[in-house]
Design a protein around this motif. Structure first.
Motif, PDB file in Angstrom:
ATOM      1  N   ASP A  28      64.931  95.347 124.957  1.00  0.00           N
ATOM      2  CA  ASP A  28      65.622  94.105 124.628  1.00  0.00           C
ATOM      3  C   ASP A  28      66.008  93.428 125.944  1.00  0.00           C
ATOM      4  N   LEU A  29      65.259  92.416 126.335  1.00  0.00           N
ATOM      5  CA  LEU A  29      65.436  91.797 127.648  1.00  0.00           C
ATOM      6  C   LEU A  29      66.823  91.192 127.803  1.00  0.00           C
ATOM      7  N   GLN A  30      67.318  90.482 126.817  1.00  0.00           N
ATOM      8  CA  GLN A  30      68.637  89.853 126.944  1.00  0.00           C
ATOM      9  C   GLN A  30      69.741  90.893 127.072  1.00  0.00           C
ATOM     10  N   ARG A  31      69.650  91.964 126.297  1.00  0.00           N
ATOM     11  CA  ARG A  31      70.639  93.043 126.394  1.00  0.00           C
ATOM     12  C   ARG A  31      70.611  93.643 127.804  1.00  0.00           C
ATOM     13  N   ALA A  32      69.417  93.850 128.343  1.00  0.00           N
ATOM     14  CA  ALA A  32      69.283  94.411 129.687  1.00  0.00           C
ATOM     15  C   ALA A  32      69.808  93.436 130.748  1.00  0.00           C
ATOM     16  N   ILE A  33      69.527  92.153 130.583  1.00  0.00           N
ATOM     17  CA  ILE A  33      70.066  91.149 131.523  1.00  0.00           C
ATOM     18  C   ILE A  33      71.590  91.224 131.532  1.00  0.00           C
ATOM     19  N   ASN A  34      72.192  91.299 130.360  1.00  0.00           N
ATOM     20  CA  ASN A  34      73.653  91.404 130.275  1.00  0.00           C
ATOM     21  C   ASN A  34      74.161  92.663 130.974  1.00  0.00           C
ATOM     22  N   PHE A  35      73.459  93.785 130.773  1.00  0.00           N
ATOM     23  CA  PHE A  35      73.860  95.043 131.386  1.00  0.00           C
ATOM     24  C   PHE A  35      73.811  94.953 132.916  1.00  0.00           C
ATOM     25  N   TYR A  36      72.705  94.510 133.467  1.00  0.00           N
ATOM     26  CA  TYR A  36      72.555  94.481 134.925  1.00  0.00           C
ATOM     27  C   TYR A  36      73.443  93.415 135.566  1.00  0.00           C
ATOM     28  N   LEU A  51      60.146  88.490 131.462  1.00  0.00           N
ATOM     29  CA  LEU A  51      60.575  89.166 132.687  1.00  0.00           C
ATOM     30  C   LEU A  51      61.970  88.693 133.080  1.00  0.00           C
ATOM     31  N   ALA A  52      62.654  89.504 133.863  1.00  0.00           N
ATOM     32  CA  ALA A  52      63.922  89.112 134.469  1.00  0.00           C
ATOM     33  C   ALA A  52      63.940  89.647 135.890  1.00  0.00           C
ATOM     34  N   PHE A  53      64.362  88.818 136.831  1.00  0.00           N
ATOM     35  CA  PHE A  53      64.434  89.190 138.243  1.00  0.00           C
ATOM     36  C   PHE A  53      65.898  89.284 138.660  1.00  0.00           C
ATOM     37  N   PHE A  54      66.202  90.318 139.465  1.00  0.00           N
ATOM     38  CA  PHE A  54      67.537  90.489 140.026  1.00  0.00           C
ATOM     39  C   PHE A  54      67.421  90.724 141.524  1.00  0.00           C
ATOM     40  N   LEU A  64      62.769  93.431 135.497  1.00  0.00           N
ATOM     41  CA  LEU A  64      62.765  94.009 134.159  1.00  0.00           C
ATOM     42  C   LEU A  64      61.639  93.358 133.387  1.00  0.00           C
ATOM     43  N   TYR A  65      60.905  94.144 132.640  1.00  0.00           N
ATOM     44  CA  TYR A  65      59.849  93.586 131.801  1.00  0.00           C
ATOM     45  C   TYR A  65      59.982  94.132 130.392  1.00  0.00           C
ATOM     46  N   GLU A  66      59.808  93.234 129.433  1.00  0.00           N
ATOM     47  CA  GLU A  66      60.010  93.583 128.035  1.00  0.00           C
ATOM     48  C   GLU A  66      58.790  94.290 127.474  1.00  0.00           C
ATOM     49  N   ARG A  67      59.042  95.409 126.808  1.00  0.00           N
ATOM     50  CA  ARG A  67      57.998  96.180 126.134  1.00  0.00           C
ATOM     51  C   ARG A  67      58.680  97.181 125.214  1.00  0.00           C
ATOM     52  N   GLY A  68      57.917  97.893 124.446  1.00  0.00           N
ATOM     53  CA  GLY A  68      58.490  98.910 123.582  1.00  0.00           C
ATOM     54  C   GLY A  68      59.171  99.992 124.392  1.00  0.00           C
ATOM     55  N   ARG A  69      60.069 100.705 123.752  1.00  0.00           N
ATOM     56  CA  ARG A  69      60.831 101.753 124.441  1.00  0.00           C
ATOM     57  C   ARG A  69      59.901 102.808 125.023  1.00  0.00           C
ATOM     58  N   THR A  70      60.218 103.231 126.224  1.00  0.00           N
ATOM     59  CA  THR A  70      59.504 104.316 126.883  1.00  0.00           C
ATOM     60  C   THR A  70      60.491 105.450 127.116  1.00  0.00           C
ATOM     61  N   LYS A  71      59.991 106.607 127.389  1.00  0.00           N
ATOM     62  CA  LYS A  71      60.855 107.757 127.631  1.00  0.00           C
ATOM     63  C   LYS A  71      60.545 108.333 129.002  1.00  0.00           C
ATOM     64  N   ALA A  72      61.462 108.119 129.925  1.00  0.00           N
ATOM     65  CA  ALA A  72      61.348 108.714 131.251  1.00  0.00           C
ATOM     66  C   ALA A  72      62.504 109.698 131.411  1.00  0.00           C
ATOM     67  N   ASP A  73      62.214 110.892 131.855  1.00  0.00           N
ATOM     68  CA  ASP A  73      63.267 111.881 132.032  1.00  0.00           C
ATOM     69  C   ASP A  73      63.620 112.074 133.504  1.00  0.00           C
ATOM     70  N   HIS A  74      63.340 111.056 134.295  1.00  0.00           N
ATOM     71  CA  HIS A  74      63.664 111.099 135.719  1.00  0.00           C
ATOM     72  C   HIS A  74      64.461 109.843 136.092  1.00  0.00           C
ATOM     73  N   TRP A 121      74.748 109.795 137.977  1.00  0.00           N
ATOM     74  CA  TRP A 121      73.676 109.234 137.158  1.00  0.00           C
ATOM     75  C   TRP A 121      74.239 108.657 135.868  1.00  0.00           C
ATOM     76  N   PHE A 122      73.583 107.606 135.365  1.00  0.00           N
ATOM     77  CA  PHE A 122      73.956 107.007 134.093  1.00  0.00           C
ATOM     78  C   PHE A 122      72.730 106.307 133.516  1.00  0.00           C
ATOM     79  N   ASN A 123      72.819 105.957 132.232  1.00  0.00           N
ATOM     80  CA  ASN A 123      71.727 105.230 131.586  1.00  0.00           C
ATOM     81  C   ASN A 123      72.034 103.744 131.564  1.00  0.00           C
ATOM     82  N   ASP A 124      70.985 102.944 131.694  1.00  0.00           N
ATOM     83  CA  ASP A 124      71.154 101.514 131.456  1.00  0.00           C
ATOM     84  C   ASP A 124      71.140 101.255 129.954  1.00  0.00           C
ATOM     85  N   SER A 125      71.207 100.015 129.554  1.00  0.00           N
ATOM     86  CA  SER A 125      71.263  99.667 128.132  1.00  0.00           C
ATOM     87  C   SER A 125      69.996 100.039 127.390  1.00  0.00           C
ATOM     88  N   GLU A 126      68.922 100.317 128.120  1.00  0.00           N
ATOM     89  CA  GLU A 126      67.618 100.599 127.513  1.00  0.00           C
ATOM     90  C   GLU A 126      67.218 102.068 127.609  1.00  0.00           C
TER      91      GLU A 126
END
Length: 136
Positions: A28-36, A51-54, A64-74, A121-126
């Motif tokens: 969710d690009l807007q949710r992520a923009i709000n988070f960052y 896309l969103a640039f910071f 940030l680029y919008e796409r379906g959820r991915t799972k990274a464990d790093h 460490w912490f998680n972002d909104s995504e």
């Protein structure tokens, strides 16, 4: 020095002097923009759709680029800070939960490694894992 000479000899030139840009997937690009933005990063409103640039300072950027959820464990990105205790407390006050790992920091949000660096460490909104580091 040796590493830079080796890179230059392979034709990559001065790549180590260039801007570093990190790309993170978001559902969710807007949710992520709000988070960052809440983290204090400077949102640059010149990005193409999806896309969103910071600006992260010191010639670094986050895309940030919008796409379906991915799972990274790093850890996907780490932000260097001057006072990790203060930053962790500020983020906690914004309802950001810090990650704890049984093998390294099960009793504290902040770990001090064997060289004196402090890390959290912490998680972002995504769901991307982000880190903070205060070098000694």
């Amino acid at each position: 020095d040796g590493i830079r000479d080796s890179v230059a000899s392979r034709g990559l030139g001065d790549v180590y002097k260039r801007q570093l840009i990190t790309n993170l997937p978001v559902e969710d690009l807007q949710r992520a923009i709000n988070f960052y933005t809440k983290l204090g990063l400077k949102y640059l409103d010149n990005a193409p759709k999806g896309l969103a640039f910071f600006d992260c300072g010191n010639a670094t950027q986050l895309i940030l680029y919008e796409r379906g959820r991915t799972k990274a464990d790093h850890t996907a990105a780490v932000f260097q800070v001057d006072d990790i205790e203060t930053i962790v407390e500020q983020l906690r006050s914004q309802d950001i939960k810090f990650l704890r790992y049984d093998d390294i920091n099960k009793n504290s949000d902040i770990v001090t490694d064997d060289t004196g660096n402090k890390i959290a460490w912490f998680n972002d909104s995504e769901g991307n894992i982000l880190g903070l580091i205060q070098t000694r």
